[in-house]
Scaffold this active site. Structure first.
Site, PDB file in Angstrom:
ATOM      1  CG  ASP A 204      -2.160   0.919   0.966  1.00  0.00           C
ATOM      2  OD1 ASP A 204      -2.299   1.399   0.007  1.00  0.00           O
ATOM      3  OD2 ASP A 204      -2.581   1.503   2.111  1.00  0.00           O
ATOM      4  CG  ASP A 222      -2.156   2.581   6.473  1.00  0.00           C
ATOM      5  OD1 ASP A 222      -2.605   1.807   7.156  1.00  0.00           O
ATOM      6  OD2 ASP A 222      -2.789   3.378   5.587  1.00  0.00           O
TER       7      ASP A 222
HETATM    8  N1  LIG Z   1       3.242   6.486  14.257  1.00  0.00           N
HETATM    9  C1  LIG Z   1       2.628   7.691  13.726  1.00  0.00           C
HETATM   10  N2  LIG Z   1       3.066   8.971  14.097  1.00  0.00           N
HETATM   11  C2  LIG Z   1       2.561  10.022  13.921  1.00  0.00           C
HETATM   12  N3  LIG Z   1       1.494  10.253  12.952  1.00  0.00           N
HETATM   13  C3  LIG Z   1       1.073   8.696  12.693  1.00  0.00           C
HETATM   14  C4  LIG Z   1       1.516   7.766  12.828  1.00  0.00           C
HETATM   15  N4  LIG Z   1       0.800   6.641  12.348  1.00  0.00           N
HETATM   16  C5  LIG Z   1      -0.215   7.107  11.871  1.00  0.00           C
HETATM   17  N5  LIG Z   1      -0.032   8.762  11.779  1.00  0.00           N
HETATM   18  C6  LIG Z   1      -1.023   9.558  11.208  1.00  0.00           C
HETATM   19  O1  LIG Z   1      -2.420   9.058  10.935  1.00  0.00           O
HETATM   20  C7  LIG Z   1      -2.706   8.922   9.632  1.00  0.00           C
HETATM   21  C8  LIG Z   1      -3.379   7.607   9.463  1.00  0.00           C
HETATM   22  O2  LIG Z   1      -2.506   6.737   9.410  1.00  0.00           O
HETATM   23  P1  LIG Z   1      -2.553   5.270   8.727  1.00  0.00           P
HETATM   24  O3  LIG Z   1      -1.818   4.344   9.304  1.00  0.00           O
HETATM   25  O4  LIG Z   1      -2.017   5.830   7.344  1.00  0.00           O
HETATM   26  O5  LIG Z   1      -4.105   4.805   8.754  1.00  0.00           O
HETATM   27  P2  LIG Z   1      -5.207   5.002   7.559  1.00  0.00           P
HETATM   28  O6  LIG Z   1      -4.603   5.287   6.428  1.00  0.00           O
HETATM   29  O7  LIG Z   1      -5.591   3.444   7.487  1.00  0.00           O
HETATM   30  O8  LIG Z   1      -6.238   5.717   8.392  1.00  0.00           O
HETATM   31  C9  LIG Z   1      -1.564   9.129   8.859  1.00  0.00           C
HETATM   32  O9  LIG Z   1      -1.707   9.651   7.623  1.00  0.00           O
HETATM   33  C10 LIG Z   1      -0.540  10.111   9.741  1.00  0.00           C
HETATM   34  O10 LIG Z   1      -0.852  11.386   9.663  1.00  0.00           O
HETATM   35 MG   LIG Z   2      -2.862   5.514   5.632  1.00  0.00          MG
END
Ligand SMILES: Nc1ncnc2c1ncn2[C@@H]1O[C@H](COP(=O)(O)OP(=O)(O)O)[C@@H](O)[C@H]1O
Ligand SMILES: [Mg+2]
Length: 278
Positions: A204, A222
């Site tokens: 992804d 992600d």
């Molecule tokens: N470890 C992390 N530290 C800081 N921000 C994070 C972290 N993991 C995710 N995020 C924030 O959360 C958002 C969504 O996380 P993500 O894992 O991409 O989930 P999804 O796309 O499934 O909603 C990311 O775009 C980022 O802004």
């Molecule tokens: Mg994401």
């Protein structure tokens, strides 16, 4: 903090008393005022009772003491900035049970030899997905590609390293303009190659799933969709990852790079020929 992974412990169905007061303190401020857990359930909010129990278990082990603010509210999960028991910042990803996306998760679970006999119950699929993201973070971290360090998970809650500067989460690749885009592109392609060489595919990769602290420090996030090369779709997905990334850099920075050249760099000519014959 050490990486915890104990499958037995995680899956056991222990009886657990929720300390309502403790949990109220853990929730981000604007959710504390809701009086009962039922209020939160009526709103179909992410903090249903089983999720509160998962949070309570993480609190008891010191992985978490407080959810401070919301970073992201996505279709599949909400991500919070929190603190562990020592006050260090952590990122907490809470998968939603009401997600309509669980059907989209199945192709990435079926065919992954690490996850056999997945019950078709919705909550079980979500818990397995969370466990899969945790395991992938562990694998990728050990391989040496930049991902947030995984700390712990319980059911649908994942605690990992917070990627940001002070309290501010790092922006996504899509939200910033790079001075030297080629350098970062090459580095990301090298990460995909490293994962591939060690038997994994992210599956992804996109400008949404890379957080950039500065030009020389970024993190791939992600990783729930990641699969080992034994997955029957792994080769297609590694090609898709490379093409997505190269196309993004071409679009955004008006480059004319040939995605095929980068695919070759990652998987080599022989495999590419096989792939094209599929
Ligand atoms: N470890 C992390 N530290 C800081 N921000 C994070 C972290 N993991 C995710 N995020 C924030 O959360 C958002 C969504 O996380 P993500 O894992 O991409 O989930 P999804 O796309 O499934 O909603 C990311 O775009 C980022 O802004
Ligand atoms: Mg994401």
């Amino acid at each position: 903090m050490s990486v915890e992974f104990n499958e037995e412990e995680n899956l056991e169905d222990e009886i657990f008393e929720v300390d309502e007061e403790l949990l109220r303190q853990v929730l981000p401020k604007r959710f504390r005022k809701e009086k009962t857990i039922e209020d939160r359930e009526i709103e179909n909010w992410v903090f249903d009772r089983p999720t509160l129990i998962a949070l309570a278990k993480l609190i008891n082990k010191g992985y978490l003491s407080e959810l401070v603010s919301t970073i992201s509210m996505g279709k599949e999960a909400n991500v919070f900035r929190g603190k562990d028991s020592a006050g260090f910042p952590v990122a907490v990803k809470i998968y939603k049970k009401d997600t309509t996306l669980f059907k989209d998760m199945m192709p990435y679970l079926d065919g992954d030899p690490r996850f056999k006999r997945i019950k078709r119950k919705r909550s079980h699929i979500i818990y397995t997905w969370c466990q899969k993201e945790f395991k992938n973070l562990q694998e990728f971290y050990e391989i040496g590609v930049p991902v947030p360090k995984p700390f712990a998970y319980r059911d649908n809650v994942l605690v990992m390293e917070f990627i940001g500067i002070d309290d501010i989460p790092a922006p996504r690749l899509k939200d910033i303009v790079l001075e030297d885009p080629r350098e970062m592109l090459n580095s990301i392609i090298e990460d995909i190659r490293k994962l591939y060489e060690n038997g994994f595919v992210h599956a992804d990769m996109s400008e949404y799933n890379i957080l950039v602290k500065d030009e020389s420090e970024y993190y791939i996030i992600d990783v729930g969709q990641g699969v080992p090369l034994a997955h029957p779709m792994a080769y297609r997905w590694v090609v898709r990852d490379v093409v997505n990334i190269v196309n993004y850099f071409n679009r955004r920075y008006k480059l004319c790079l040939d995605p095929k050249k980068y695919v070759l760099e990652v998987i080599g000519e022989e495999i590419l020929a096989d792939y094209l014959m599929l």
